[in-house]
Write a protein that holds these residues in place. Structure first.
Motif, PDB file in Angstrom:
ATOM      1  N   ILE A  59       1.299 146.575   1.352  1.00  8.67           N
ATOM      2  CA  ILE A  59       2.451 146.423   0.480  1.00  8.67           C
ATOM      3  C   ILE A  59       3.838 147.644   0.818  1.00  8.67           C
ATOM      4  N   THR A  60       5.057 147.279   0.706  1.00  5.43           N
ATOM      5  CA  THR A  60       5.847 148.157   1.498  1.00  5.43           C
ATOM      6  C   THR A  60       7.244 148.570   0.551  1.00  5.43           C
ATOM      7  N   ARG A  61       7.378 147.733  -0.549  1.00  2.00           N
ATOM      8  CA  ARG A  61       8.431 148.180  -1.502  1.00  2.00           C
ATOM      9  C   ARG A  61       8.299 148.867  -2.466  1.00  2.00           C
ATOM     10  N   TYR A  62       9.146 149.807  -3.065  1.00  2.00           N
ATOM     11  CA  TYR A  62       8.925 150.671  -3.941  1.00  2.00           C
ATOM     12  C   TYR A  62       8.743 150.256  -5.241  1.00  2.00           C
ATOM     13  N   ASP A  63       9.393 149.028  -5.697  1.00  2.00           N
ATOM     14  CA  ASP A  63       9.000 148.624  -7.033  1.00  2.00           C
ATOM     15  C   ASP A  63       7.714 148.003  -7.056  1.00  2.00           C
ATOM     16  N   LEU A 334       1.922 151.444   1.235  1.00  4.96           N
ATOM     17  CA  LEU A 334       2.708 152.487   2.089  1.00  4.96           C
ATOM     18  C   LEU A 334       3.618 153.421   1.285  1.00  4.96           C
ATOM     19  N   LEU A 335       3.148 154.249   0.854  1.00  8.21           N
ATOM     20  CA  LEU A 335       3.920 155.486   0.298  1.00  8.21           C
ATOM     21  C   LEU A 335       5.420 155.792   0.687  1.00  8.21           C
ATOM     22  N   GLY A 336       5.032 156.124   2.053  1.00  4.29           N
ATOM     23  CA  GLY A 336       6.025 156.412   2.948  1.00  4.29           C
ATOM     24  C   GLY A 336       7.349 155.444   2.941  1.00  4.29           C
ATOM     25  N   ALA A 337       6.917 153.998   3.055  1.00  2.79           N
ATOM     26  CA  ALA A 337       7.699 153.072   3.095  1.00  2.79           C
ATOM     27  C   ALA A 337       8.556 152.809   1.936  1.00  2.79           C
ATOM     28  N   ALA A 338       7.898 152.948   0.620  1.00  2.00           N
ATOM     29  CA  ALA A 338       8.477 153.205  -0.708  1.00  2.00           C
ATOM     30  C   ALA A 338       9.440 154.105  -0.843  1.00  2.00           C
ATOM     31  N   ASN A 339       9.462 155.273  -0.334  1.00  2.00           N
ATOM     32  CA  ASN A 339      10.312 156.529  -0.219  1.00  2.00           C
ATOM     33  C   ASN A 339      11.456 156.274   0.606  1.00  2.00           C
ATOM     34  N   HIS A 340      11.325 155.100   1.664  1.00  2.00           N
ATOM     35  CA  HIS A 340      12.599 154.838   2.283  1.00  2.00           C
ATOM     36  C   HIS A 340      13.016 153.286   1.984  1.00  2.00           C
ATOM     37  N   ASP A 341      12.570 152.896   0.854  1.00  2.00           N
ATOM     38  CA  ASP A 341      13.149 151.609   0.571  1.00  2.00           C
ATOM     39  C   ASP A 341      14.608 151.498   0.183  1.00  2.00           C
ATOM     40  N   PRO A 342      15.536 150.899   0.865  1.00  2.00           N
ATOM     41  CA  PRO A 342      16.909 150.899   0.800  1.00  2.00           C
ATOM     42  C   PRO A 342      17.267 150.109  -0.726  1.00  2.00           C
ATOM     43  N   ALA A 343      16.528 149.499  -1.263  1.00  2.00           N
ATOM     44  CA  ALA A 343      16.693 148.846  -2.638  1.00  2.00           C
ATOM     45  C   ALA A 343      16.571 149.873  -3.536  1.00  2.00           C
TER      46      ALA A 343
END
Length: 350
Positions: A59-63, A334-343
């Motif tokens: 899972i990679t999106r912040y929301d 992937l918390l790192g991905a959430a923190n780099h989510d352009p949305a």
């Protein structure tokens, strides 16, 4: 806490790999050097992604990640995962590390998590930490003074490692002369929490756990006889509605606090300093206005945080991003991905 898993293609509930070009392998050197391009690849192509090879969701999106972190039917306990027994078998059993980590509040759900958290917060209060601020400043000054005249120094060896070790050791009540031996133990335990581990990593974590337990068993016995003004004595005395930490919980909690208080802080200092050196205009801005430090630390945590992943297991079917996470399937968040989510963040890689 995961290892490779054979594909379960016979299970009709198992989703198929939607994009064969997507690859998640956290052991690749290029991924460890810079995981963020891979995160964006998943966010663009398949943000709720089933990995047939590893047997879990990515899972990679912040929301979506916030949804899972807050979901009442998303378990923190890896033993709820349908493939946990296969995982344990591939590593030769849970061993001392797995048995000890099973008592960590991080891997517990309510009401067990709530009970442990209440007991720990009885001893580990914001006031205790805030009262240490002047002393921590003295420790920092003492560490930096010897390097003032040097043309170069090692940020990890000279500051990032010794600072949190000294602070957490003093907070818990570990004698000064014993601090250095914890470096290898905490490193071995930290590696066992990576999303993919090997039997060698598991073996090292088990040895470190045995050493930790032996050490803290002796220290707890001393504190029971002669309590002091430290966190360990506070944990021994902590009581909530007649409930106290049992011996195994006490040892596991002491190890958790020591490891979490040291390893993550060391990496935060290292990653934050590296970010400033790579972005000199931001370094200059912070130097010109030191009052920005609190928001700067928050930005270091977002930009390149010490903890990149966590996991949850679905206790019932959960709909997420147009996919169905089946009961007892695990999701790697992937918390790192959430923190780099352009949305969620404008220009997230800056």
């Amino acid at each position: 806490m995961l290892t490779e898993s054979s594909p379960n293609t016979s299970d009709p509930q198992t989703p198929k790999q939607p994009d064969p070009l997507l690859e998640f392998n956290p052991l690749l050197p290029e991924f460890r050097q810079n995981p963020y391009p891979t995160y964006h690849q998943f966010q663009d192509a398949d943000p709720v992604h089933w990995s047939e090879f590893f047997g879990f969701w990515i899972i990679t999106r912040y929301d979506d990640i916030v949804t899972m972190l807050r979901h009442s039917k998303a378990s923190s306990n890896p033993r709820d995962w349908e493939r946990f027994d296969d995982y344990v078998e591939s590593l030769g059993g849970t061993g001392p590390a797995g048995d000890m980590q099973a008592r960590w509040m991080l891997l517990k759900n309510p009401p067990d998590h709530t009970r442990l958290r209440k007991l720990v917060t009885k001893a580990f209060t914001p006031r205790v930490v805030e009262n240490m601020r002047p002393h921590i400043q003295t420790i920092v000054d003492d560490l930096l003074d010897p390097i003032q005249a040097k043309s170069n120094f090692d940020i990890i060896a000279d500051l990032a490692f010794p600072l949190p070790v000294i602070v957490i050791a003093e907070l818990i009540g570990v004698p000064t002369q014993d601090r250095d031996q914890f470096k290898e133990w905490t490193g071995a335990l930290a590696r066992s929490l990576d999303p993919v581990i090997t039997p060698d990593i598991s073996t090292a974590a088990n040895k470190a756990t045995e050493a930790f337990i032996d050490y803290f068993t002796r220290l707890v016995a001393e504190r029971r006889g002669y309590p002091q003004q430290d966190l360990l004595s506070g944990l021994i005395a902590a009581e909530e509605e007649g409930d106290k930490l049992d011996e195994d919980e006490l040892l596991a909690t002491a190890i958790l606090l020591f490891g979490a208080g040291h390893e993550t802080t060391m990496n935060l200092i290292g990653n934050g300093m590296l970010a400033l050196l790579r972005n000199p205009e931001q370094l200059a801005k912070l130097q010109a206005d030191p009052s920005l430090i609190e928001t700067a630390v928050e930005e270091f945590l977002r930009y390149d945080g010490s903890v990149q992943v966590t996991a949850r297991v679905a206790l019932e079917d959960i709909e997420l991003g147009g996919k169905t996470l089946r009961k007892n399937q695990q999701s790697l968040l992937l918390l790192g991905a959430a923190n780099h989510d352009p949305a969620r963040f404008s220009d997230p890689d800056r």
